[in-house]
Motif scaffolding. Structure first.
Motif, short mmCIF file in Angstrom:
data_model
loop_
_atom_site.label_atom_id
_atom_site.label_comp_id
_atom_site.label_asym_id
_atom_site.label_seq_id
_atom_site.Cartn_x
_atom_site.Cartn_y
_atom_site.Cartn_z
N GLU A 190 0.80 -1.22 0.00
CA GLU A 190 0.00 0.00 0.00
C GLU A 190 0.83 1.28 0.00
O GLU A 190 0.27 2.37 -0.04
CB GLU A 190 -0.93 0.00 1.21
CG GLU A 190 -2.03 -1.04 1.13
CD GLU A 190 -2.91 -1.09 2.35
OE1 GLU A 190 -4.10 -1.40 2.21
OE2 GLU A 190 -2.39 -0.84 3.47
N LYS A 206 3.58 4.25 -1.31
CA LYS A 206 3.61 5.00 -2.57
C LYS A 206 4.38 4.24 -3.64
O LYS A 206 4.06 4.34 -4.83
CB LYS A 206 4.24 6.38 -2.36
CG LYS A 206 5.69 6.37 -1.92
CD LYS A 206 6.21 7.79 -1.73
CE LYS A 206 7.66 7.81 -1.30
NZ LYS A 206 8.15 9.20 -1.07
N GLN A 228 1.97 1.67 -5.01
CA GLN A 228 0.96 2.33 -5.84
C GLN A 228 1.53 2.74 -7.19
O GLN A 228 0.88 2.58 -8.23
CB GLN A 228 0.42 3.55 -5.10
CG GLN A 228 -0.38 3.20 -3.85
CD GLN A 228 -0.80 4.42 -3.06
OE1 GLN A 228 -1.04 5.48 -3.63
NE2 GLN A 228 -0.86 4.30 -1.74
N ARG A 229 2.77 3.23 -7.18
CA ARG A 229 3.41 3.61 -8.45
C ARG A 229 3.64 2.39 -9.33
O ARG A 229 3.42 2.43 -10.55
CB ARG A 229 4.73 4.32 -8.16
CG ARG A 229 4.58 5.71 -7.57
CD ARG A 229 5.93 6.26 -7.14
NE ARG A 229 5.82 7.58 -6.55
CZ ARG A 229 6.82 8.22 -5.94
NH1 ARG A 229 8.01 7.63 -5.85
NH2 ARG A 229 6.64 9.42 -5.42
N TRP A 271 1.99 -0.42 -9.31
CA TRP A 271 0.72 -0.91 -9.80
C TRP A 271 0.20 -0.06 -10.96
O TRP A 271 -0.32 -0.59 -11.95
CB TRP A 271 -0.32 -0.95 -8.67
CG TRP A 271 -1.69 -1.32 -9.14
CD1 TRP A 271 -2.81 -0.54 -9.11
CD2 TRP A 271 -2.09 -2.56 -9.74
NE1 TRP A 271 -3.87 -1.22 -9.65
CE2 TRP A 271 -3.47 -2.46 -10.04
CE3 TRP A 271 -1.42 -3.74 -10.04
CZ2 TRP A 271 -4.18 -3.49 -10.64
CZ3 TRP A 271 -2.13 -4.77 -10.65
CH2 TRP A 271 -3.48 -4.64 -10.94
N LYS A 272 0.36 1.25 -10.87
CA LYS A 272 -0.06 2.13 -11.96
C LYS A 272 0.71 1.79 -13.24
O LYS A 272 0.15 1.80 -14.34
CB LYS A 272 0.15 3.59 -11.57
CG LYS A 272 -0.86 4.11 -10.57
CD LYS A 272 -0.59 5.57 -10.23
CE LYS A 272 -1.60 6.08 -9.20
NZ LYS A 272 -1.34 7.49 -8.82
N MET A 273 2.01 1.50 -13.09
CA MET A 273 2.81 1.16 -14.26
C MET A 273 2.37 -0.18 -14.86
O MET A 273 2.32 -0.35 -16.07
CB MET A 273 4.29 1.13 -13.89
CG MET A 273 5.21 1.00 -15.08
SD MET A 273 5.08 2.39 -16.24
CE MET A 273 5.77 3.72 -15.24
N GLN A 333 -0.65 -1.45 -14.68
CA GLN A 333 -1.91 -1.18 -15.35
C GLN A 333 -1.70 -0.52 -16.72
O GLN A 333 -2.40 -0.83 -17.69
CB GLN A 333 -2.80 -0.29 -14.49
CG GLN A 333 -3.40 -0.98 -13.27
CD GLN A 333 -4.31 -0.04 -12.52
OE1 GLN A 333 -3.87 1.01 -12.02
NE2 GLN A 333 -5.58 -0.39 -12.45
N LYS A 334 -0.74 0.38 -16.77
CA LYS A 334 -0.49 1.14 -18.00
C LYS A 334 0.08 0.25 -19.10
O LYS A 334 -0.28 0.40 -20.27
CB LYS A 334 0.48 2.29 -17.69
CG LYS A 334 0.85 3.13 -18.89
CD LYS A 334 1.79 4.26 -18.49
CE LYS A 334 2.19 5.11 -19.70
NZ LYS A 334 3.12 6.20 -19.30
N ARG A 335 0.95 -0.70 -18.73
CA ARG A 335 1.71 -1.44 -19.74
C ARG A 335 1.19 -2.86 -20.00
O ARG A 335 1.49 -3.44 -21.03
CB ARG A 335 3.18 -1.50 -19.32
CG ARG A 335 3.80 -0.11 -19.28
CD ARG A 335 5.29 -0.14 -19.07
NE ARG A 335 5.84 1.19 -19.24
CZ ARG A 335 7.11 1.52 -19.05
NH1 ARG A 335 7.97 0.58 -18.69
NH2 ARG A 335 7.54 2.75 -19.23
N TRP A 354 -4.39 -5.44 -2.17
CA TRP A 354 -3.58 -4.49 -1.42
C TRP A 354 -3.26 -5.04 -0.02
O TRP A 354 -4.15 -5.53 0.67
CB TRP A 354 -4.29 -3.16 -1.31
CG TRP A 354 -4.49 -2.50 -2.64
CD1 TRP A 354 -5.61 -2.56 -3.43
CD2 TRP A 354 -3.53 -1.73 -3.36
NE1 TRP A 354 -5.40 -1.86 -4.59
CE2 TRP A 354 -4.14 -1.34 -4.58
CE3 TRP A 354 -2.22 -1.32 -3.09
CZ2 TRP A 354 -3.48 -0.56 -5.52
CZ3 TRP A 354 -1.56 -0.55 -4.02
CH2 TRP A 354 -2.18 -0.18 -5.23
#
Length: 282
Positions: free
Chosen positions: A195, A197, A200-201, A203-205, A207-209, A218
């Motif tokens: 959980e 930062k 979270q970063r 996970w965002k990457m 999701q993006k790729r 989480w």
């Protein structure tokens, strides 16, 4: 696009703990170099070996044929076999750890993997860095930490070795040294994500790729609670004493999996997680 069956394994490799890990682990240098505090108490070697034997026996009890490699006092971190190779199917890539002091570990693993009958490749590029703790294989694609331990040159060699699987880089910075310290496969299509930062970063990457769909689970930001091992319908994770809230979330999310609590124990003092101590393959 080719897809392996994620989490279907029959074999594992572990390596015993050397005395030298107590005072000479890479973790001490890494924490000092990046201005991070060290753990207050040294490793209790007897307890560490008891924990490691329980870990090894758990893999056996869950049906894996476990190869145990003897420790080498000249390589303090040799217990962390995950960093030395990436294995998919019958093909293995021997990595190139960031610190030269760890590269002798790879020499030993080369012989072990060849003796087990795998097709073995090795990183020879002196500009490349890659450690297995940065490599997440989902069965469809790779996510690899771009960290102090692994660089883009290493990522490219991974992609060349396994051309049937896309490789995506995920930036990571200290105090997180390996991608599996913030995100890890917990089941087919499900990732345990810290959980913090950094989680979270990451996970965002992802999701993006990602070209495939994954769900996040989480968990509180503790490296050894995020680092879980899934195989053959089993989920090996931390104990309630180490992470009660994490265990509750695993229980709620995976009521039908055989969940097994195993402690990373004393090795947490050198920043280890459960994934660090084994290589699983079939």
């Amino acid at each position: 696009m080719s897809s392996a069956i994620f989490g279907t394994y029959t074999r594992a490799i572990v390596r015993q703990i050397p005395d030298s890990i107590r005072d000479h682990s890479e973790a001490f240098e890494g924490r000092h170099r990046h201005g991070l505090p060290e753990h207050e108490e040294p490793i209790d070697l007897e307890k560490a070996r008891q924990d490691h034997e329980r870990y090894t026996q758990t893999l056996r009890d869950l049906g894996l044929d476990v190869t145990v490699v003897p420790a080498d006092e000249s390589t303090p971190d040799c217990t962390f076999v995950e960093d030395t190779c990436v294995v998919v199917g019958n093909k293995a890539l021997l990595t190139r750890p960031a610190l030269a002091t760890r590269r002798n570990e790879v020499d030993t693993m080369e012989k072990v993997l060849e003796d087990l009958g795998l097709e073995v490749h090795r990183i020879r590029d002196k500009e490349a860095k890659l450690e297995g703790g940065d490599v997440i294989f989902t069965g469809h694609e790779f996510f690899v930490g771009k960290s102090v331990c692994s660089n883009l040159e290493g990522h490219e060699i991974l992609a060349d070795t396994f051309p049937e699987y896309p490789v995506y880089s995920v930036p990571l910075r200290p105090p997180k040294f390996h991608l599996k310290g913030v995100i890890c496969m917990a089941a087919p299509g499900v990732m345990a994500v810290g959980e913090s930062k950094w989680g979270q970063r990451a996970w965002k990457m992802v999701q993006k790729r990602a070209k495939f769909t994954y769900e996040p689970l989480w968990v509180p930001d503790k490296d050894h609670t995020c680092g879980v091992i899934y195989f053959n319908g089993n989920l090996v994770h931390c104990t309630k004493e180490e992470g009660a809230e994490s265990v509750k979330r695993f229980e709620d999310r995976f009521p039908d999996l055989n969940r097994v609590e195993v402690t990373v124990g004393q090795l947490e003092k050198v920043d280890a997680a459960l994934t660090c101590c084994s290589v699983l393959f079939y």
